[in-house]
Write a protein that holds these residues in place. Structure first.
Motif, PDB file in Angstrom:
ATOM      1  N   PRO A   1      -8.430   6.841  -1.732  1.00 22.73           N
ATOM      2  CA  PRO A   1      -9.286   5.926  -0.977  1.00 22.73           C
ATOM      3  C   PRO A   1      -8.666   4.545  -0.791  1.00 22.73           C
ATOM      4  O   PRO A   1      -7.842   4.116  -1.594  1.00 22.73           O
ATOM      5  N   HIS A   2      -9.066   3.897   0.262  1.00 21.49           N
ATOM      6  CA  HIS A   2      -8.775   2.485   0.522  1.00 21.49           C
ATOM      7  C   HIS A   2      -7.295   2.170   0.736  1.00 21.49           C
ATOM      8  O   HIS A   2      -6.887   1.021   0.652  1.00 21.49           O
TER       9      HIS A   2
ATOM     10  N   VAL B   1      -6.188  -0.491   3.785  1.00 21.75           N
ATOM     11  CA  VAL B   1      -6.509  -1.920   3.752  1.00 21.75           C
ATOM     12  C   VAL B   1      -5.208  -2.694   3.594  1.00 21.75           C
ATOM     13  O   VAL B   1      -4.424  -2.418   2.685  1.00 21.75           O
TER      14      VAL B   1
ATOM     15  N   PRO C   1     -12.807  -5.940   0.442  1.00 19.30           N
ATOM     16  CA  PRO C   1     -11.532  -6.660   0.423  1.00 19.30           C
ATOM     17  C   PRO C   1     -11.671  -8.036   1.081  1.00 19.30           C
ATOM     18  O   PRO C   1     -12.427  -8.223   2.027  1.00 19.30           O
TER      19      PRO C   1
ATOM     20  N   GLN D   1       0.851  -1.186   0.000  1.00 20.38           N
ATOM     21  CA  GLN D   1       0.000   0.000   0.000  1.00 20.38           C
ATOM     22  C   GLN D   1       0.891   1.242   0.000  1.00 20.38           C
ATOM     23  O   GLN D   1       2.000   1.177   0.486  1.00 20.38           O
TER      24      GLN D   1
ATOM     25  N   HIS E   1      -8.391   1.475  -7.197  1.00 22.97           N
ATOM     26  CA  HIS E   1      -9.353   2.577  -7.124  1.00 22.97           C
ATOM     27  C   HIS E   1      -8.935   3.853  -7.844  1.00 22.97           C
ATOM     28  O   HIS E   1      -9.688   4.825  -7.833  1.00 22.97           O
TER      29      HIS E   1
ATOM     30  N   ALA F   1      -4.040   0.062  -3.559  1.00 23.92           N
ATOM     31  CA  ALA F   1      -5.250   0.886  -3.624  1.00 23.92           C
ATOM     32  C   ALA F   1      -5.265   1.735  -4.881  1.00 23.92           C
ATOM     33  O   ALA F   1      -6.318   1.944  -5.489  1.00 23.92           O
TER      34      ALA F   1
ATOM     35  N   VAL G   1      -7.722  -6.984  -3.106  1.00 20.53           N
ATOM     36  CA  VAL G   1      -8.486  -5.754  -3.318  1.00 20.53           C
ATOM     37  C   VAL G   1      -8.985  -5.584  -4.757  1.00 20.53           C
ATOM     38  O   VAL G   1      -9.851  -4.755  -5.010  1.00 20.53           O
TER      39      VAL G   1
END
Length: 134
Positions: free
Chosen positions: A54-55, A58, A102, A8, A16, A12, A63
């Motif tokens: 966003p996201h 996670v 997720p 990450q 996204h 993400a 994802v």
């Protein structure tokens, strides 16, 4: 079906945002060219990343699903827009579908095969043809 762990916030950004290149120090194995893969958000964050969106909070979960459509070396990183890095292989991604929820999973290095229960949880959210899932 294989999965690829991505730290990450890059996972993400693939799921996204418009990140359609994965930067890797190793060349894509030919057998994975044109295949659908699962994008797994790793357990750790890339401490140098300055990406917001966003996201990105996670971790340790599938994802998205994507198709790996190509691989090329880039000396300058300019060929793949703002997401490309220099001096690495660029794996190009298309047909990216973010999962609505997720799916928790422990990742691994390189390509890895998710357990049947993880794959089933992904398939409940997005359609993956049976021949691709195996």
């Amino acid at each position: 079906m294989k999965a690829l762990t991505v730290r990450q916030p890059w996972a993400a950004a693939i799921a996204h945002q418009a990140k359609r290149v994965e930067n890797r120090t190793w060349k894509l194995p030919a057998k994975h060219h044109g295949t659908r893969i699962l994008i797994h958000a790793g357990a750790q964050r890339d401490q140098y990343a300055q990406v917001y969106g966003p996201h990105r909070d996670v971790y340790s979960a599938i994802v998205a699903v994507a198709t790996v459509t190509g691989c090329h070396w880039s000396d300058d990183g300019l060929c793949c827009g703002p997401w490309g890095e220099e001096g690495v292989y660029h794996w190009t991604l298309e047909d990216v579908t973010a999962l609505p929820a997720p799916v928790p999973a422990k990742g691994a290095l390189n390509f890895w095969t998710p357990p049947d229960d993880v794959l089933a949880a992904v398939q409940r959210q997005v359609h993956i043809p049976q021949e691709t899932a195996r």
